[in-house]
Write an enzyme that holds these catalytic residues in place. Structure first.
Site, PDB file in Angstrom:
ATOM      1  CG  ASN A   9      22.065   0.527  24.474  1.00  0.00           C
ATOM      2  OD1 ASN A   9      21.690   0.636  25.651  1.00  0.00           O
ATOM      3  ND2 ASN A   9      23.324   0.685  24.113  1.00  0.00           N
ATOM      4  CD1 TRP A  10      15.531   1.747  25.211  1.00  0.00           C
ATOM      5  CD2 TRP A  10      14.498   1.850  27.195  1.00  0.00           C
ATOM      6  NE1 TRP A  10      14.242   1.304  25.034  1.00  0.00           N
ATOM      7  CE2 TRP A  10      13.586   1.358  26.241  1.00  0.00           C
ATOM      8  CE3 TRP A  10      14.069   2.001  28.509  1.00  0.00           C
ATOM      9  CZ2 TRP A  10      12.278   1.004  26.560  1.00  0.00           C
ATOM     10  CZ3 TRP A  10      12.763   1.649  28.835  1.00  0.00           C
ATOM     11  CH2 TRP A  10      11.879   1.165  27.862  1.00  0.00           C
ATOM     12  CE  LYS A  11      23.673   4.209  23.268  1.00  0.00           C
ATOM     13  NZ  LYS A  11      24.592   4.955  22.409  1.00  0.00           N
ATOM     14  CG  HIS A  94      27.511   0.022  23.973  1.00  0.00           C
ATOM     15  ND1 HIS A  94      28.045   1.286  23.951  1.00  0.00           N
ATOM     16  CD2 HIS A  94      26.520   0.007  23.053  1.00  0.00           C
ATOM     17  CE1 HIS A  94      27.385   2.007  23.053  1.00  0.00           C
ATOM     18  NE2 HIS A  94      26.453   1.257  22.500  1.00  0.00           N
ATOM     19  CD  GLU A  96      27.429   4.773  24.619  1.00  0.00           C
ATOM     20  OE1 GLU A  96      26.614   4.290  25.414  1.00  0.00           O
ATOM     21  OE2 GLU A  96      27.097   5.282  23.523  1.00  0.00           O
ATOM     22  CD  GLU A 166      26.225  -0.363  18.786  1.00  0.00           C
ATOM     23  OE1 GLU A 166      25.046  -0.084  18.563  1.00  0.00           O
ATOM     24  OE2 GLU A 166      26.799  -0.091  19.861  1.00  0.00           O
ATOM     25  N   GLY A 172      25.597   7.965  18.020  1.00  0.00           N
ATOM     26  CA  GLY A 172      25.118   9.224  18.574  1.00  0.00           C
ATOM     27  C   GLY A 172      25.594  10.451  17.817  1.00  0.00           C
ATOM     28  CB  SER A 205      23.333   7.454  13.483  1.00  0.00           C
ATOM     29  OG  SER A 205      24.146   8.163  14.388  1.00  0.00           O
ATOM     30  N   GLY A 226      20.090   3.246  19.546  1.00  0.00           N
ATOM     31  CA  GLY A 226      20.224   4.100  20.725  1.00  0.00           C
ATOM     32  C   GLY A 226      19.154   5.170  20.729  1.00  0.00           C
ATOM     33  N   GLY A 227      19.501   6.345  20.262  1.00  0.00           N
ATOM     34  CA  GLY A 227      18.605   7.509  20.309  1.00  0.00           C
ATOM     35  C   GLY A 227      17.196   7.240  19.805  1.00  0.00           C
TER      36      GLY A 227
HETATM   37  P1  13P Z   1      22.643   5.721  18.415  1.00  0.00           P
HETATM   38  O1  13P Z   1      21.550   4.951  17.703  1.00  0.00           O
HETATM   39  O2  13P Z   1      22.137   6.765  19.338  1.00  0.00           O
HETATM   40  O3  13P Z   1      23.692   6.202  17.464  1.00  0.00           O
HETATM   41  O4  13P Z   1      23.377   4.652  19.374  1.00  0.00           O
HETATM   42  C1  13P Z   1      23.776   3.444  18.842  1.00  0.00           C
HETATM   43  C2  13P Z   1      24.206   2.578  19.949  1.00  0.00           C
HETATM   44  O5  13P Z   1      25.205   2.815  20.591  1.00  0.00           O
HETATM   45  C3  13P Z   1      23.348   1.430  20.279  1.00  0.00           C
HETATM   46  O6  13P Z   1      23.983   0.588  21.174  1.00  0.00           O
END
Ligand code: 13P
Length: 241
Positions: A9-11, A94, A96, A166, A172, A205, A226-227
């Site tokens: 997920n590149w956000k 998600h 967010e 999640e 994050g 994470s 994510g990251g």
């Molecule tokens: P991180 O891997 O950066 O914690 O993000 C997880 C996430 O929200 C994937 O959708």
């Protein structure tokens, strides 16, 4: 029995040029993956990424979808538009989006039903906040979110659903649920859907250094990253767990 699925997920990261470069770098690193590999990039990057991943084992995903087919919904994209742009997957609900964009269990359900009925595979996110876990509400929250999100889908349609568990406090932050915590909560979600065959990912994470432990758990079928999905080498380490 359940094929693992690792999705990035590149956000809100990467321009079209950067996105194309990232998948170009990724292709040789993940070509022998035993899991499904998905990159969920911002929609402005679909046109740049799609031709690069054509014929490879990398699949394209979006990060949101609207529930109407068309109309006066400024800023939104329909499931048919995503499909036409080459998407196979879409992330829905998600945390967010729930936190910053007013997404509710109701809209998550509408989006999920619309996506699946249009032939997309939905990656539906659920997870508790830190205070909810501390108060002992985790199981109740994830059961409720899962039930609400998937309401109205047939058993057959559930084949095109992936659930991403999640925990919001692990996103994050560098904090990860322990392997056992993640496994236990995913087990609760699985029982809720009475679905031995539904794939359930862990997200929060997840990275090269912890993927093995998490993926060794019997209930965990993959990850939503994510990251660690923003650099080819980092994402490949997760994919090649
Ligand atoms: P991180 O891997 O950066 O914690 O993000 C997880 C996430 O929200 C994937 O959708």
């Amino acid at each position: 029995m359940r094929k693992p699925i690792i999705a990035g997920n590149w956000k809100m990261n990467k321009t079209p040029e950067e996105a194309a470069q990232l998948v170009r770098d990724l292709i040789p690193l993940v070509k022998d993956a035993k899991c499904d590999v998905v990159v969920c990039t911002p929609a402005v990057n679909f046109a740049a990424v799609k031709p690069v991943i054509e014929g490879t084992n990398i699949k394209l995903g979006a990060q949101n979808v609207h529930f109407k087919a068309s109309g006066a919904y400024t800023g939104e994209l329909s499931a048919d538009m995503l499909k036409a742009a080459g998407c196979e997957y879409v992330i829905i609900g998600h945390s967010e989006r729930r936190q910053y964009f007013g997404e509710t269990d109701k809209t998550v359900n509408l989006r999920t039903v619309a996506a699946v009925k249009a032939g997309l595979k939905a990656i539906v996110c659920v997870g508790e906040m830190k205070d909810e876990r501390e108060a002992g509400y985790t199981d109740m929250i994830v059961m409720y979110q899962t039930q609400m999100a998937l309401h109205g889908l047939t058993a057959e349609e559930l084949d095109n659903v992936v659930i991403a568990y999640e925990p919001v406090w692990a996103i994050g932050t560098g904090l990860t649920a322990t392997d056992e915590q993640a496994n236990e909560t995913i087990g609760v979600i699985r029982n809720e859907e009475a679905a031995a065959k539904i794939r359930i990912q862990y997200g929060g994470s997840m990275k090269g250094s912890n993927v093995k432990g998490l993926m060794a758990q019997p209930e965990i079928d993959g990850g939503l990253i994510g990251g660690a999905s923003l650099k080819a080498e980092d994402f490949a380490q997760v994919v090649n767990f």
